[in-house]
Design a protein around this motif. Structure first.
Motif: not given
Length: 143
Positions: A119-127, A137-141, A129-131
């Motif tokens: 569940x990506x619990x090992x990462x901080x909230x900013x990380x 961004x891969x969806x938007x051309x 959000x960044x991920x």
């Protein structure tokens, strides 16, 4: 949703002290089945999303498409492992929903640890959000 609905009919989400013994066991059983199916559904949903993106962007570079499929496939595998770990954490498995059955649950810590990773619990909230932004961004051309 079916398992959660059936579980709720047996009292899932209700304090166990207010349930009969059989309803308590049935509610927990359907809750565990719901968790198992939800983990599989989450993995399949991500595979479906990548299939949709792949269909829309067939002209994209093969490396980018391969990367998306790698992410979706590895996520699906991680979710399948988590789903399996749910039911093998106790021996016998029936002990998950019936505490009166003799046995042990040595795998609970393993499931908890794997859940944090999954569940990506090992990462901080900013990380996180960044991920999410990076993957989105891969969806938007942009070009």
């Amino acid at each position: 949703m079916v398992m959660a609905t059936v579980g709720a009919a047996y009292g899932l989400g209700t304090p166990s002290a207010t349930l009969t013994n059989n309803n308590d066991k049935d509610a927990l059983l359907f809750g565990w089945i719901n968790q198992f199916l939800a983990l599989i559904a989450i993995g399949l949903g991500k595979v479906a999303l990548v299939a949709f993106i792949d269909h829309l962007q067939k002209h994209e570079a093969k490396a980018k498409r391969a990367f998306l499929w790698f992410i979706a496939g590895s996520n699906f595998i991680v979710n399948m492992i988590a789903a399996i770990l749910v039911f093998v954490q106790c021996s016998p498995a029936k002990k998950l929903w019936d505490e009166r059955i003799p046995g042990r649950c040595p795998g609970r810590k393993r499931v908890q640890t794997f859940g944090y990773i999954q569940g990506l619990q090992a990462f901080s909230l900013p990380t996180k959000i960044g991920l999410s932004v990076l993957m989105g961004l891969g969806v938007v051309d942009i070009g």
